[in-house]
Design an enzyme around this catalytic site. Structure first.
Site: not given
Ligand code: NDP
Length: 293
Positions: A53, A97, A120
């Site tokens: 990412k 994450q 997200d």
């Protein structure tokens, strides 16, 4: 033999488009898309996802901040970073994450992220918007699936979509997206899970089968009908002594045999996984450009 839905090609195209749009956003409005990433612990898969990412941000001309914290980090520290980034105008997207270590309440963390920066798409507000059909951040993997279906012009109206898996990050959102009354969806949706006693009974009815199970090659050729479109979300490690690492990655679908029956299929690797990162970049760009909320 099925048409291969090429996630490598599509994700590269999307990133190229975003790179151009980012140049324009910077030149015309002076806005550099900014993504803050938080990694707690040293799970190898999570480490590699965060690195990829970060790399994508730099390829696209985004700003990225990465905080890598030890496994024993407490909840207050994590919430402290999120609060700081919520208030930082140069940050347009915040991503923690997952999974995170057990001493930290995952839902609390997700809900502490400002819905305006929830790239997200895991915040309950984002999920509520998705279900109602309002503009908002769509979780990256389901967004990637929709993009693949759209760009490969796969008909969805009135088609029977069978989703195997009901996780909050893949199964539930993709199922909710596919029945929406819009041109990219408008499907009839069935969701299967571990309480489904005869999985094959359902999968055989699918015009579009989306497998997000986490069980290597659980979907076999005899479980699908001729002409089915297969979207394989699974990323599973299986032992393979012929490889340097001693394992290889396979999907939830028995690709080699199913491809002879399907009309189109996503490979693993090279399918949905690559789209997920591209969609994260797209969500971050859209957030910076003020296109979401
Ligand atoms: P979860 O483990 O959170 O969910 C798995 C789902 O599959 C659950 O709903 C579970 O049912 C269901 N399930 C498990 N076994 C069976 C079975 N035998 N029959 C029917 N249903 C079953 O997984 P995720 O959704 O997070 O991930 C699924 C897969 O996708 C994994 O391989 C993961 O690595 C991969 N993945 C890939 C991504 C990408 O970018 N390509 C992103 C995210 C995930 P129940 O609810 O009853 O337990």
């Amino acid at each position: 033999m099925a048409q291969i839905i090429d996630g490598k090609l599509l994700s590269a195209q999307i990133k190229e488009e975003l790179k151009e749009k980012t140049k324009i956003l910077i030149n015309e409005k002076g806005i550099i898309p900014g993504l803050a990433l938080l990694l707690v612990g040293d799970n190898p898969a999570s480490k590699s996802y965060v690195s990829s990412k970060e790399k994508s941000c730099s390829e696209l001309g985004f700003k990225s901040i990465v905080e890598r914290l030890p496994d024993n980090t407490d909840e207050a520290t994590v919430l402290g970073f999120i609060n700081k980034w919520n208030a930082d105008e140069t940050i347009h997207g915040i991503l923690v994450q997952l999974p995170i270590p057990k001493q930290i309440d995952e839902q609390k963390v997700i809900q502490s992220i400002s819905p305006k920066k929830d790239v997200d798409g895991f915040h309950p507000e984002s999920f509520g918007r998705l279900v109602i059909g309002l503009p908002g951040f769509v979780p990256c993997t389901p967004a990637g699936i929709v993009e693949m279906i759209k760009r490969y012009k796969i008909p969805t109206k009135g088609k029977h979509v069978v989703v195997v898996g009901r996780s909050n990050i893949v199964g539930k959102p993709i199922a909710n997206l596919m029945y929406q009354k819009n041109p990219d969806a408008n499907s009839i949706v069935t969701i299967c899970h571990t309480a489904t006693s005869d999985l094959s009974y359902y999968t055989k009815q699918a015009d579009i089968l989306i497998a997000a199970v986490g069980v290597p090659r659980i979907i076999k050729a005899e479980d699908v009908k001729e002409g089915v479109v297969i979207i394989d979300v699974g990323i599973n490690r299986v032992e393979d002594s012929t490889t340097e690492k001693g394992y290889r990655i396979v999907g939830d679908v028995d690709f080699e045999n199913v491809k002879n029956k399907a009309s189109a299929i996503t490979p693993v690797p090279g399918g949905v996984g690559l789209m997920t990162v591209a969609m994260l970049m797209q969500n971050t760009y859209k957030s910076a450009a003020g296109e979401v909320l």
